[in-house]
Design a protein around this motif. Structure first.
Motif, short mmCIF file in Angstrom:
data_model
loop_
_atom_site.label_atom_id
_atom_site.label_comp_id
_atom_site.label_asym_id
_atom_site.label_seq_id
_atom_site.Cartn_x
_atom_site.Cartn_y
_atom_site.Cartn_z
N ARG A 140 35.23 -32.98 25.17
CA ARG A 140 36.70 -32.97 25.22
C ARG A 140 37.24 -31.56 25.42
NH1 ARG A 140 36.51 -37.54 21.65
NH2 ARG A 140 37.60 -39.27 22.65
N ARG A 141 36.69 -30.62 24.73
CA ARG A 141 37.18 -29.24 24.84
C ARG A 141 36.78 -28.61 26.17
NH1 ARG A 141 37.09 -31.16 20.16
NH2 ARG A 141 38.42 -30.39 18.46
N LEU A 142 35.61 -28.96 26.66
CA LEU A 142 35.20 -28.42 27.95
C LEU A 142 35.98 -29.06 29.10
CD1 LEU A 142 31.35 -28.18 27.36
CD2 LEU A 142 32.91 -26.27 27.81
N LEU A 143 36.37 -30.31 28.96
CA LEU A 143 37.21 -30.93 29.98
C LEU A 143 38.53 -30.18 30.12
CD1 LEU A 143 36.72 -34.76 29.33
CD2 LEU A 143 36.06 -33.51 31.40
N LEU A 144 39.10 -29.78 29.01
CA LEU A 144 40.35 -29.02 29.05
C LEU A 144 40.15 -27.64 29.68
CD1 LEU A 144 42.06 -29.72 25.59
CD2 LEU A 144 42.98 -30.23 27.86
N ALA A 145 39.02 -27.02 29.35
CA ALA A 145 38.80 -25.64 29.79
C ALA A 145 38.23 -25.52 31.19
CB ALA A 145 37.87 -24.93 28.80
N ARG A 146 37.37 -26.48 31.59
CA ARG A 146 36.62 -26.30 32.83
C ARG A 146 36.77 -27.43 33.85
NH1 ARG A 146 32.68 -22.36 32.13
NH2 ARG A 146 32.53 -22.50 34.40
#
Length: 264
Positions: A140-146
């Motif tokens: 979830r956090r990587l989807l937002l960032a990358r």
């Protein structure tokens, strides 16, 4: 990679690896009683989910933890769970069909279901112990960032690294070190696609992970079937992941909404 996700991966490995080390050493001949070596494996298996809980608590206290464990995980997307559960076996069977078309020798075993009590136990424990971490927290956090494709590759790399101790067991053939990371990373891409299409359902991720253990083609060499099953399954998985990655580029707005809702 966001610092929060880097901390998660470090903590997941720091929790799991020490619990797996006695078993690895025992398998290599160290004079460690079997019970002493195997008992900690249960604690090691839940390392990613424990790491996710710790990181979520650090970020938001009770609110962060309740957000990670919230039952509001896209119940409308649960219809994707049957496909997720069957996906690993579908990839495997498609690989066997490819092998047959190429004129190769078919393996003696069709599907590699868990047969021992230990394999059955880990088949149900591992999805719960890993997916709150790898998909529920890190993805979830990587989807937002990358975005979807880089996020999938980063989770795949971390997921592979987390499995390092079990890859060091005696009897693991050299080609598993080549095919294993490719297979895991391809599965990571496909699971990201399911994650987005299901609206971020952790249940769908758990179903896909359960499917991996219900037909664990990585154990083919233990049945004397050699490299062929994992090789052809990996080829199909890489092709499917490439198609999914191309389509996910058009899903980035939906992925961002899903990630923001889950990470909030």
């Amino acid at each position: 990679m966001p610092p929060s996700v880097a901390r998660f991966f470090v903590l997941a490995c720091a929790i799991t690896w020490p619990f797996q080390l006695p078993f690895v050493l025992q398998q290599w001949g160290a004079p460690i009683p079997v019970d002493v070596a195997t008992a900690p494996l249960v604690l090691g298996a839940i390392g990613p989910s424990v790491a996710a809980a710790v990181c979520a608590w650090k970020e938001g206290g009770r609110g962060g933890l309740s957000g990670l464990l919230s039952p509001r995980r896209a119940p409308s997307g649960w219809a994707w769970a049957p496909l997720a559960l069957c996906m690993p076996a579908m990839l495997h069977l498609a690989g066997l069909a490819l092998l047959a078309l190429a004129g190769g020798s078919m393996p003696a075993t069709l599907l590699y279901a868990p047969v021992t009590p230990e394999q059955r136990g880990i088949a149900f424990l591992a999805p719960l112990g890993e997916e709150l971490g790898f998909r529920g927290y890190a993805l979830r956090r990587l989807l937002l960032a990358r975005g979807p494709v880089p996020a999938s590759l980063l989770v795949g790399a971390g997921w592979t690294l987390w499995h390092l101790p079990t890859m060091c067991l005696p009897g693991v053939p050299w080609w598993s070190w080549v095919l294993g990371p490719l297979f895991i990373t391809s599965l990571s891409v496909l699971m990201t696609a399911l994650h987005i299409r299901s609206g971020g359902s952790v249940l769908v991720a758990i179903a896909a992970h359960l499917g991996i253990h219900l037909d664990n083609v990585s154990r083919a060499h233990l049945s004397g079937d050699g490299a062929a099953p994992l090789l052809v399954t990996t080829i199909v998985a890489v092709a499917a992941a490439a198609i999914a990655a191309r389509r996910m580029r058009a899903w980035e707005p939906a992925a961002a909404v899903t990630a923001a809702a889950g990470a909030a």
